[in-house]
Design a protein around this motif. Sequence first.
Motif, PDB file in Angstrom:
ATOM      1  N   PRO A  84     -25.839 -32.881  42.152  1.00  0.00           N
ATOM      2  CA  PRO A  84     -26.901 -32.899  41.126  1.00  0.00           C
ATOM      3  C   PRO A  84     -26.391 -32.788  39.705  1.00  0.00           C
ATOM      4  N   ASP A  85     -25.160 -32.298  39.523  1.00  0.00           N
ATOM      5  CA  ASP A  85     -24.632 -32.173  38.169  1.00  0.00           C
ATOM      6  C   ASP A  85     -23.557 -33.218  37.855  1.00  0.00           C
ATOM      7  N   ALA A  86     -23.469 -34.277  38.681  1.00  0.00           N
ATOM      8  CA  ALA A  86     -22.488 -35.335  38.443  1.00  0.00           C
ATOM      9  C   ALA A  86     -22.808 -36.059  37.137  1.00  0.00           C
ATOM     10  N   PRO A  87     -21.805 -36.583  36.439  1.00  0.00           N
ATOM     11  CA  PRO A  87     -22.070 -37.332  35.198  1.00  0.00           C
ATOM     12  C   PRO A  87     -22.975 -38.537  35.478  1.00  0.00           C
ATOM     13  N   MET A  88     -23.786 -38.849  34.511  1.00  0.00           N
ATOM     14  CA  MET A  88     -24.678 -39.991  34.653  1.00  0.00           C
ATOM     15  C   MET A  88     -23.878 -41.288  34.647  1.00  0.00           C
ATOM     16  N   SER A  89     -24.382 -42.281  35.369  1.00  0.00           N
ATOM     17  CA  SER A  89     -23.756 -43.590  35.438  1.00  0.00           C
ATOM     18  C   SER A  89     -24.783 -44.644  35.017  1.00  0.00           C
ATOM     19  N   PRO A  90     -24.353 -45.606  34.201  1.00  0.00           N
ATOM     20  CA  PRO A  90     -23.074 -45.682  33.487  1.00  0.00           C
ATOM     21  C   PRO A  90     -23.079 -44.743  32.297  1.00  0.00           C
ATOM     22  N   PRO A  91     -21.931 -44.553  31.650  1.00  0.00           N
ATOM     23  CA  PRO A  91     -21.908 -43.719  30.445  1.00  0.00           C
ATOM     24  C   PRO A  91     -22.841 -44.288  29.386  1.00  0.00           C
ATOM     25  N   GLY A  92     -23.202 -43.452  28.421  1.00  0.00           N
ATOM     26  CA  GLY A  92     -24.051 -43.909  27.324  1.00  0.00           C
ATOM     27  C   GLY A  92     -23.397 -45.044  26.554  1.00  0.00           C
ATOM     28  N   LEU A  93     -24.205 -45.842  25.895  1.00  0.00           N
ATOM     29  CA  LEU A  93     -23.695 -46.991  25.154  1.00  0.00           C
ATOM     30  C   LEU A  93     -22.699 -46.544  24.084  1.00  0.00           C
ATOM     31  N   GLY A  94     -21.604 -47.293  24.002  1.00  0.00           N
ATOM     32  CA  GLY A  94     -20.568 -46.972  23.034  1.00  0.00           C
ATOM     33  C   GLY A  94     -20.762 -47.699  21.721  1.00  0.00           C
TER      34      GLY A  94
END
Length: 283
Positions: free
Chosen positions: A151-161
Motif C-alpha cells: 500500500p505504500d509503494a511509489p506511484m506508477s508512473p512517476p510524476g511528469l518531469g
Amino acid sequence: MSDWDAWIGRELVQEDVLDPALARRWCGTFDLSPPVDGIMPQGIHLCLCTPEAPQSALGEDGHPRRDDSATSFFPPIPLPRRMWAASNIAFLAPIRVGTEIKRVSRIASIAEKEGSTGKLGFVDVEHVTSADGAEAVRETQTLVYRDSVSPDAPMSPPGLGQGTFDITAWDAHTIVTPDPRLLFRFSALTFNTHRIHYDLPYARDVERYRGLVVHGPLMASLLLQLAARELGENKLKSFSFRAVSPAIADEVLHLAMRRGDDGVELGTFASDGRQCVKANATF
C-alpha cells in the motif's frame, strides 16, 4: 515440466457479428464517420469476440477468475496483477460491417521469470479472427502477470518531469488527451472490466497507479488511425506494439509516426517525452 504445461494448446472458440450498431459506436468513440462502403478501419477486431464471463466469475481486479479446472482458458498463475504487454498483428483482409466473425484463440506459451519488481508470468495467446469464413487477422498477444504491490509503494508512473516531446524527429504527429469518458467507452466496446481503467480508488490504492490507466489497445487503436490518415485506410500489412510505461487519463498524449527503410515506426509519449507505447508497422 512446468506447472502450466497442461494449458499450452488449450483453445477457445468465439463467434460474433460486426453489426451496424457496434460499428457506429466504435466510430463515434474515435470521432470517425462510419465508412460509406462498410469496410471498417484496422483495429476493429479488438472489439470483436470480447470476454463473456458472467458477473459471478469476475475476480477482484475485474478480470475473469482463473482456476485449475478444464474450463479455465487461462492458467491460474498465482500473480494477481494482469497487463496486456504486447501484440504482433498480421492484417490479412478487411472486415466489413455485417460480417459473421469467428475467433479461435490458443494458448501458445507460458513462462515464468524473475524481474526487477519480482516474479512475472508471461502468457502468449494466438488469435485467428475470420470474417465470413476467411481469415482476416492473425494476432499473438502477450499478457504479463505480476505480484501485488504494498500500500505504500511509489506511484506508477512517476510524476511528469521537466522534459518535452521532440516533434521534429517525426514525420507525423498529433496530440490527444484521453479522458475518463474515452476510457469508459473503450472499456465498454471491448467489454473490459479491468478496474484500473475506470475505478480510480482501486487503481490508486490497490495497484498503485497515479491515476486511471489508458488501455494499451486503445493507444494502439489511436496509432492505427494515425497510420490510416497518413498512408490510407487498411494499408497496413503488419502492426506490432508493446507497452513501455503506463499512460494516465487526463494527461496529454503525443502520437507520432515516421517512415523507415523497412516500414514505419510509431509511438505514444507523455508530455515530458516518456514513451508509453512502442510500435512498428509494414504496409
